[in-house]
Design a protein around this motif. Structure first.
Motif, PDB file in Angstrom:
ATOM      1  N   ASP A  12       0.815  -1.215   0.000  1.00  0.00           N
ATOM      2  CA  ASP A  12       0.000   0.000   0.000  1.00  0.00           C
ATOM      3  C   ASP A  12       0.850   1.267   0.000  1.00  0.00           C
ATOM      4  OD1 ASP A  12      -2.229  -1.499  -0.051  1.00  0.00           O
ATOM      5  OD2 ASP A  12      -2.787  -1.226   2.047  1.00  0.00           O
ATOM      6  N   VAL A  13       2.050   1.181  -0.556  1.00  0.00           N
ATOM      7  CA  VAL A  13       2.969   2.322  -0.501  1.00  0.00           C
ATOM      8  C   VAL A  13       3.172   2.938  -1.882  1.00  0.00           C
ATOM      9  CG1 VAL A  13       5.303   3.074   0.041  1.00  0.00           C
ATOM     10  CG2 VAL A  13       4.137   1.442   1.542  1.00  0.00           C
ATOM     11  N   GLY A  14       3.543   2.119  -2.862  1.00  0.00           N
ATOM     12  CA  GLY A  14       3.812   2.673  -4.183  1.00  0.00           C
ATOM     13  C   GLY A  14       3.751   1.602  -5.249  1.00  0.00           C
ATOM     14  N   ALA A  15       3.699   2.034  -6.488  1.00  0.00           N
ATOM     15  CA  ALA A  15       3.590   1.111  -7.611  1.00  0.00           C
ATOM     16  C   ALA A  15       4.942   0.504  -7.944  1.00  0.00           C
ATOM     17  CB  ALA A  15       3.023   1.832  -8.831  1.00  0.00           C
ATOM     18  N   SER A  16       4.914  -0.766  -8.359  1.00  0.00           N
ATOM     19  CA  SER A  16       6.104  -1.462  -8.817  1.00  0.00           C
ATOM     20  C   SER A  16       5.858  -1.921 -10.248  1.00  0.00           C
ATOM     21  CB  SER A  16       6.399  -2.660  -7.908  1.00  0.00           C
ATOM     22  OG  SER A  16       7.475  -3.418  -8.411  1.00  0.00           O
ATOM     23  N   VAL A  17       6.753  -1.556 -11.153  1.00  0.00           N
ATOM     24  CA  VAL A  17       6.585  -1.875 -12.571  1.00  0.00           C
ATOM     25  C   VAL A  17       7.660  -2.874 -12.969  1.00  0.00           C
ATOM     26  CG1 VAL A  17       6.438  -0.976 -14.918  1.00  0.00           C
ATOM     27  CG2 VAL A  17       5.679   0.438 -12.991  1.00  0.00           C
ATOM     28  N   PRO A  18       7.311  -4.170 -13.068  1.00  0.00           N
ATOM     29  CA  PRO A  18       8.312  -5.167 -13.441  1.00  0.00           C
ATOM     30  C   PRO A  18       8.641  -5.101 -14.923  1.00  0.00           C
ATOM     31  CG  PRO A  18       6.166  -6.197 -13.252  1.00  0.00           C
ATOM     32  CD  PRO A  18       5.996  -4.761 -12.826  1.00  0.00           C
ATOM     33  N   ALA A  19       9.765  -5.689 -15.278  1.00  0.00           N
ATOM     34  CA  ALA A  19      10.165  -5.704 -16.681  1.00  0.00           C
ATOM     35  C   ALA A  19       9.202  -6.555 -17.506  1.00  0.00           C
ATOM     36  CB  ALA A  19      11.592  -6.242 -16.806  1.00  0.00           C
ATOM     37  N   THR A  20       8.686  -7.633 -16.901  1.00  0.00           N
ATOM     38  CA  THR A  20       7.733  -8.507 -17.581  1.00  0.00           C
ATOM     39  C   THR A  20       6.400  -8.439 -16.849  1.00  0.00           C
ATOM     40  OG1 THR A  20       9.522 -10.005 -18.224  1.00  0.00           O
ATOM     41  CG2 THR A  20       7.260 -10.850 -18.354  1.00  0.00           C
ATOM     42  N   PRO A  21       5.318  -8.080 -17.521  1.00  0.00           N
ATOM     43  CA  PRO A  21       4.011  -7.985 -16.847  1.00  0.00           C
ATOM     44  C   PRO A  21       3.590  -9.322 -16.245  1.00  0.00           C
ATOM     45  CG  PRO A  21       3.948  -6.974 -19.024  1.00  0.00           C
ATOM     46  CD  PRO A  21       5.238  -7.711 -18.949  1.00  0.00           C
ATOM     47  N   TYR A  22       2.814  -9.239 -15.164  1.00  0.00           N
ATOM     48  CA  TYR A  22       2.239 -10.431 -14.559  1.00  0.00           C
ATOM     49  C   TYR A  22       0.996 -10.815 -15.344  1.00  0.00           C
ATOM     50  CZ  TYR A  22      -0.547 -13.252 -11.365  1.00  0.00           C
ATOM     51  OH  TYR A  22      -1.322 -14.243 -10.812  1.00  0.00           O
ATOM     52  N   VAL A  23       0.914 -12.067 -15.760  1.00  0.00           N
ATOM     53  CA  VAL A  23      -0.188 -12.526 -16.602  1.00  0.00           C
ATOM     54  C   VAL A  23      -1.059 -13.494 -15.804  1.00  0.00           C
ATOM     55  CG1 VAL A  23      -0.856 -13.733 -18.716  1.00  0.00           C
ATOM     56  CG2 VAL A  23       1.190 -12.269 -18.682  1.00  0.00           C
ATOM     57  N   ARG A  24      -2.345 -13.204 -15.762  1.00  0.00           N
ATOM     58  CA  ARG A  24      -3.278 -14.117 -15.112  1.00  0.00           C
ATOM     59  C   ARG A  24      -3.576 -15.278 -16.047  1.00  0.00           C
ATOM     60  NH1 ARG A  24      -8.139 -15.993 -15.472  1.00  0.00           N
ATOM     61  NH2 ARG A  24      -9.349 -16.525 -13.599  1.00  0.00           N
ATOM     62  N   GLU A  25      -3.349 -16.499 -15.539  1.00  0.00           N
ATOM     63  CA  GLU A  25      -3.590 -17.694 -16.335  1.00  0.00           C
ATOM     64  C   GLU A  25      -4.940 -18.312 -15.966  1.00  0.00           C
ATOM     65  OE1 GLU A  25      -1.598 -18.689 -18.638  1.00  0.00           O
ATOM     66  OE2 GLU A  25       0.279 -17.629 -18.242  1.00  0.00           O
ATOM     67  N   HIS A  26      -5.418 -19.222 -16.825  1.00  0.00           N
ATOM     68  CA  HIS A  26      -6.628 -19.973 -16.513  1.00  0.00           C
ATOM     69  C   HIS A  26      -6.378 -20.847 -15.291  1.00  0.00           C
ATOM     70  CE1 HIS A  26      -8.931 -18.920 -20.118  1.00  0.00           C
ATOM     71  NE2 HIS A  26      -7.789 -18.972 -20.775  1.00  0.00           N
ATOM     72  N   GLU A  27      -7.353 -20.907 -14.386  1.00  0.00           N
ATOM     73  CA  GLU A  27      -7.182 -21.658 -13.151  1.00  0.00           C
ATOM     74  C   GLU A  27      -8.351 -22.599 -12.896  1.00  0.00           C
ATOM     75  OE1 GLU A  27      -5.933 -19.471  -9.730  1.00  0.00           O
ATOM     76  OE2 GLU A  27      -4.917 -17.950 -10.906  1.00  0.00           O
ATOM     77  N   GLY A  28      -8.728 -23.348 -13.904  1.00  0.00           N
ATOM     78  CA  GLY A  28      -9.810 -24.303 -13.740  1.00  0.00           C
ATOM     79  C   GLY A  28      -9.375 -25.517 -12.927  1.00  0.00           C
TER      80      GLY A  28
END
Length: 392
Positions: free
Chosen positions: A30-46
Motif C-alpha cells: 500500500d505504498v507505491g507502484a512497482s513496474v516489473p520488466a515482464t508484466p504479470y499474466v493471469r492464467e486460466h485456473e480451472g
C-alpha cells in the motif's frame, strides 16, 4: 436394524473461461507502484473434484453403534504443480447412548498423494515451499465427547481432540503441525427459576516451519547456512460461566463471565546463529539485518522473540423487566478488559516513541506494510446501557 450402509459419489468441475489478462504493475505494501520488466499474466485456473464415500455401520447391542468409512477425493488442476492430487480418507467411529451418559469417539486418517507433474503448471517461486492444499500430507484426527447426566438437573460434558499434520516433502514453509484440545462444561438447573453454567477449554497449537534466504536473480541450490527453522507454540486458556435467574414473573437477571488468555512462544533454529554467510544476515539471527549495520543501532543476535501474551476479560450483567407482553425494559453493565503484551506493537521507537510496530524503527514504512497502521493497545472499558424494546 443392526446393519446399515451408505454410498455416495459427487463430481464438480470449474471451467475458467476468463481471458488471459496482463497486469503491467503492482502495488507493494500500500505504498507505491512497482513496474516489473515482464508484466504479470493471469492464467486460466480451472479445476475439478471427484469424491467417493462408502460407510458401513453395525448396532450389535442397544444404544451402541460402530461405524467405518472409506472415501477418496481426486482433484485435477489446469496450472498447479501437479495435474491431479488424491486424498484417501479412512474413519472409525463409535457412539453409545443411555439414560445416564452419551459417548462419541472417532479416529480419521487422511493420506494425500500428489500425482504426475503438470506440464502446463506455473512453477512456484521456490520449489521446496509448502503448498498445503496439494503437497504430500499425512493427517490423523482423534476426537471424543462424553456427556454425563446423573440427574435431571445436572449435566457434565467432557470433550477432547488431537490433530497431527506432517508434510514430508516440504523443505520450507510448514513442515509439521499439531493441535490439542480438552474441555469440560457443567450445567446445573437448581429449579425452574435458576440455572448455572461453567466451562473451561485448554488448547495448544504447534507449528514447525522453515524458510530460506535466496537472493533475487538466483535459483536453488542455495547456501545451506541461509536455511532457518522456527518452532511456534501457542496455548489458550478459556474460562466461561453464566447465570440465569427468574426473580419474579416479570423480572429476570442474566450474568455471563468470559476470560481468555492466549500466549505464543516462537523459537528459531539458525544454522550458524549470529554468523553472516555471504553477508546474508537475514538467515542468521542478526538484528538489525542491514549490511552494513544502520548507524545508531547496535548489532545483536537472537534465537527467539519475546513471548506474546494477551488477556481478555468480559463480564455482562443484565436486568430485564417485562412491562407488558410486547414491551420490555432492560439495563445492562458490560465490562471489557484487554491486556496486550506484544513486542510487535510495543517496540520503542528510534526517538523513544511508544507503540512503534516491529521494524518500524528500521524502515519507517514497515508499519504500513505489516500492520497497515492498525494498533490495538491494552484498554479497560465500562459500558452501561438502558433500553426499551417493543416486539410485534
Amino acid at each position: 436394524r443392526w446393519l446399515g450402509y451408505n454410498l455416495s459419489y459427487r463430481k464438480f468441475e470449474l471451467d475458467d473461461k476468463t481471458e488471459h489478462y496482463a497486469f503491467p504493475s503492482t502495488v507493494r505494501g500500500d505504498v507505491g507502484a512497482s513496474v516489473p520488466a515482464t508484466p504479470y499474466v493471469r492464467e486460466h485456473e480451472g479445476w475439478g473434484i471427484e469424491s467417493t464415500r462408502a460407510l458401513v455401520y453395525v448396532t450389535p447391542v442397544r444404544g451402541l453403534r460402530l461405524g467405518a468409512s472409506y472415501g477418496q477425493d481426486k482433484r485435477t488442476y489446469d496450472i498447479r504443480e501437479y495435474a491431479d492430487v488424491e486424498d484417501d480418507v479412512f474413519t472409525l467411529s463409535a457412539d453409545y447412548n443411555s439414560s445416564l451418559f452419551q459417548l462419541h469417539g472417532a479416529w480419521t486418517s487422511l493420506d494425500r498423494k500428489p500425482g504426475d507433474s503438470n506440464e502446463e503448471a506455473i512453477p512456484p517461486s521456490w520449489q521446496g515451499a509448502t503448498q498445503t492444499d496439494i503437497t504430500e500430507r499425512k493427517r490423523h484426527i482423534l476426537s471424543g465427547i462424553a456427556t454425563f447426566t446423573p440427574t435431571a438437573k445436572l449435566a457434565i460434558s467432557l470433550n477432547g481432540a488431537r490433530t497431527e499434520n506432517e508434510f514430508a516433502e516440504s523443505v520450507t514453509g510448514l513442515l509439521d503441525q499439531s493441535f490439542d484440545m480438552v474441555g469440560v462444561d457443567v450445567t446445573y438447573a437448581a429449579n425452574d427459576k435458576v440455572s448455572l453454567m461453567a466451562g473451561y477449554v485448554y488448547e495448544t497449537y504447534f507449528f514447525d516451519m522453515a524458510a530460506a534466504y535466496i537472493p533475487r536473480g538466483l535459483s536453488p541450490p542455495f547456501e545451506a547456512g541461509n536455511l532457518w527453522g522456527n518452532q511456534t507454540d501457542d496455548k489458550v486458556d478459556t474460562f466461561r460461566a453464566a447465570l440465569d435467574w427468574t426473580l419474579t414473573d416479570k423480572l429476570t437477571l442474566g450474568a455471563t463471565f468470559d476470560y481468555t488468555k492466549p500466549r505464543s512462544e516462537s523459537v528459531y533454529d539458525f544454522a550458524e546463529a549470529g554468523t553472516p554467510i555471504g553477508g546474508l544476515n537475514e538467515a542468521n539471527g542478526v538484528f538489525p539485518a542491514n549490511v552494513p549495520p544502520v548507524p545508531g543501532f547496535p548489532v545483536t543476535t537472537f534465537d527467539r522473540f519475546p513471548d506474546v501474551v494477551k488477556k481478555f476479560t468480559m463480564v455482562k450483567i443484565r436486568l430485564a423487566y417485562e412491562i407488558t407482553k410486547n414491551i420490555t425494559a432492560s439495563a445492562m453493565y458490560w465490562k471489557q478488559k484487554y491486556d496486550n503484551t506484544d513486542w510487535q506493537t510495543e517496540n520503542p521507537g528510534a526517538n523513544g516513541e511508544p507503540f512503534t510496530p516491529y521494524m518500524g524503527r528500521i524502515d519507517p514504512g514497515a508499519n504500513r506494510w505489516f500492520f497497515l497502521g492498525a494498533q490495538v493497545p491494552s484498554y479497560d472499558a465500562d459500558i452501561f446501557r438502558a433500553s426499551l424494546t417493543y416486539t410485534f
